[in-house]
Design a protein around this motif. Structure first.
Motif, PDB file in Angstrom:
ATOM      1  N   TYR A  40      -7.540   9.641   2.209  1.00  5.84           N
ATOM      2  CA  TYR A  40      -7.759   8.595   1.216  1.00  5.84           C
ATOM      3  C   TYR A  40      -8.861   9.007   0.245  1.00  5.84           C
ATOM      4  N   TYR A  56       2.917   1.771  -3.330  1.00  6.95           N
ATOM      5  CA  TYR A  56       2.087   2.152  -4.466  1.00  6.95           C
ATOM      6  C   TYR A  56       1.571   3.585  -4.335  1.00  6.95           C
ATOM      7  N   ASP A  57       1.170   3.994  -3.116  1.00 10.45           N
ATOM      8  CA  ASP A  57       0.756   5.381  -2.930  1.00 10.45           C
ATOM      9  C   ASP A  57       1.927   6.335  -3.133  1.00 10.45           C
ATOM     10  N   ASN A  73       0.414   3.879   6.971  1.00 11.21           N
ATOM     11  CA  ASN A  73      -0.853   3.807   6.246  1.00 11.21           C
ATOM     12  C   ASN A  73      -2.046   4.054   7.161  1.00 11.21           C
ATOM     13  N   HIS A  80       0.817  -1.212   0.000  1.00 13.18           N
ATOM     14  CA  HIS A  80       0.000   0.000   0.000  1.00 13.18           C
ATOM     15  C   HIS A  80       0.855   1.268   0.000  1.00 13.18           C
ATOM     16  N   HIS A 133      -6.767   4.769  -2.191  1.00 11.95           N
ATOM     17  CA  HIS A 133      -5.373   5.168  -2.026  1.00 11.95           C
ATOM     18  C   HIS A 133      -5.286   6.680  -1.849  1.00 11.95           C
ATOM     19  N   ARG A 134      -4.064   7.148  -1.571  1.00 17.03           N
ATOM     20  CA  ARG A 134      -3.841   8.559  -1.282  1.00 17.03           C
ATOM     21  C   ARG A 134      -3.039   9.217  -2.400  1.00 17.03           C
ATOM     22  N   GLU A 167       6.108   1.433  -7.845  1.00 15.38           N
ATOM     23  CA  GLU A 167       5.348   0.212  -8.122  1.00 15.38           C
ATOM     24  C   GLU A 167       6.222  -0.920  -8.612  1.00 15.38           C
TER      25      GLU A 167
END
Length: 517
Positions: A418, A312-313, A356, A309, A427-428, A317
């Motif tokens: 979010y 990716y935010d 997160n 998480h 996601h943010r 990636e």
């Protein structure tokens, strides 16, 4: 006929005089020139021998009927691409294709009626068994191919480079098999590119979004990874990721260890590192971030966990993203969530941190069920099982939030706002906004099922069981002994007495490339 007025041409003279309509003649000449060019190129393609094209291009052209080739390609990219970027590229490619197809079929084919080319010049072996009967202008196959390839390339240059030659071959096959003039194909390709750009205008790609944190200028550029110590959680299923880090950064030190050895290994790595790296899930990244903030070291996060998480935010990636940033010294500053004993609550121990999410109530129970069953049936089935069990229960949590006592099914605090709605949304886009995204699901009869029903109906914001606010600090008191909390997917006992949840603003320096490929 009315007499002519002196000094003015008669109507008959006006209609017959070419100088009276100068704008139409150039368009006619241009149309003739383009038509002549179209036919010449078409006949040149028909007369030329194309080695190896005979058994390939007609089949490729047929495979693209109704977009089947592109739907299959999208499924393969999503399934085997190995990351969120590949899945987004597949979705964007299909969305672009859908827009292009809709424009061609509703506007394009009906606006210009053009007969298909005569097949006399095309060898029989090239011709399609079933000839299309719609207007030749523009080419729908070329539009779909260009839209899909452009959409994919806008999200992932690597996959775009793979798809582009196939798309070009499909477009050329329409001339090769004799069903379109070159002009039809070029016009269709232009419409396809336009459709992909229109989709990007409505839904921006990740590369268009601003960085999710504040730019940092003091992060060291580590050529070959020299000075970087990477700690790998051996049980996170990260063997391929660790090998990729070793290959991309040969001068970095990579240490693999068991989960119970992680705290000690991070502490030792921080003593000799110019930058700290981590390969593992969000719980492992949490440990690394805590050490990095304490020792004031920049952190390199390599996506090697199940969900990733935070990575990716962050926009990291793939392993290559983090490696490029480390070697270039490109980094941003982000916030770090914190929970600590409330003042006057006694000795509650050291503060805890989260990258997160922080939660009380049903989510810690969900994590416990999932962790118990995942070794037996797998992570995703265990998650579904855990969700089905907690949704059926009431799981009341009595606590004081901001001085008001209330029964709760779930309290969720996100490190940053979010997107989306619900207790645990997507996601943010900003990891340095200084805010906590606080969401509460109130207690009562079957609150989980009521919230799920509201989500299905699209009415979560109006659901009486759900409340959401953006705060800088949350005070929680009156927790019963033995209450559990979860932060970044890890469950632990909550400090006794009371809690303060807040943030360390702009506290963590994380490597992240300035431009995402």
């Amino acid at each position: 006929m009315a007499p002519a007025v002196p000094g003015y041409p008669s109507r008959m003279t006006e209609l017959r005089t070419p100088s009276s309509f100068p704008a139409r003649a150039p368009r006619g000449r241009l149309h003739d020139l383009l038509g002549t060019w179209d036919r010449r190129v078409f006949h040149a393609v028909a007369a030329h021998e194309w080695p190896g094209a005979g058994p390939v291009l007609p089949r490729l052209s047929r495979s693209a009927n109704h977009g089947l080739l592109w739907f299959g390609t999208a499924a393969a990219i999503a399934a085997f691409g190995g990351g969120a970027r590949s899945r987004r590229a597949a979705v964007r490619g299909v969305a672009s294709l859908a827009v292009a197809s809709a424009v061609i079929n509703t506007v394009g084919k009906r606006s210009v009626r053009r007969a298909r080319p005569l097949l006399d010049a095309v060898p029989v072996i090239r011709q399609l068994k079933r000839q299309p009967f719609t207007s030749s202008f523009p080419s729908g196959h070329a539009a779909s191919a260009a839209a899909f390839a452009t959409g994919v390339a806008l999200e992932s240059r690597a996959w775009g480079a793979v798809v582009a030659p196939v798309a070009a071959s499909v477009a050329f096959s329409r001339v090769y098999t004799g069903v379109h003039y070159p002009g039809d194909v070029l016009a269709g390709a232009a419409l396809g590119v336009g459709a992909a750009l229109a989709v990007r205008g409505a839904v921006p790609t990740r590369s268009q979004l601003p960085p999710p944190g504040r730019p940092r200028e003091h992060a060291p550029a580590l050529a070959g990874g020299e000075g970087l110590v990477v700690v790998v959680n051996r049980e996170s299923g990260t063997a391929d990721c660790a090998a990729a880090v070793r290959e991309a950064l040969p001068l970095a030190e990579v240490v693999e260890c068991a989960p119970d050895e992680l705290p000690d290994q991070f502490a030792k790595a921080a003593e000799r590192a110019r930058a700290l790296g981590v390969v593992g899930g969000d719980g492992t990244v949490n440990l690394a971030a805590t050490v990095a903030v304490t020792r004031r070291l920049p952190l390199a996060v390599f996506p090697g966990g199940t969900l990733n998480h935070f990575a990716y935010d962050l926009g990291v990636e793939e392993v290559a993203d983090a490696c490029r940033a480390v070697e270039a010294g490109e980094a941003i500053g982000v916030d770090l969530g914190r929970f600590r004993p409330a003042p006057g609550a006694g000795d509650g121990g050291e503060p805890g941190y989260f990258l997160n999410t922080f939660s009380l109530g049903v989510y810690p129970e969900l994590v416990r069920i999932r962790e118990r069953w995942s070794p037996r049936i797998g992570a995703w089935p265990a998650g579904v099982l855990a969700a089905s069990r907690v949704l059926r229960g009431e799981h009341p949590l009595e606590a004081e939030v901001q001085g008001r006592r209330r029964p709760m099914w779930l309290l969720f605090a996100g490190n940053g706002v979010y997107r989306g709605v619900g207790p645990t949304p997507g996601h943010r886009q900003n990891l340095a906004d200084g805010l906590l995204d606080v969401r509460v699901v109130h207690g009562g009869r079957l609150p989980g099922l009521r919230l799920l029903g509201a989500a299905v109906a699209g009415k979560v914001r109006r659901s009486p069981v759900h409340a959401a606010r953006q705060l800088r600090q949350v005070r929680i008191g009156g927790l019963a002994p033995g209450t559990l909390l979860a932060c970044d997917g890890e469950v632990r006992p909550a400090p006794g007495g009371g809690l303060v949840v807040d943030k360390l603003v702009d506290a963590l320096t994380v490597y992240r490339p300035q431009r995402l490929l």
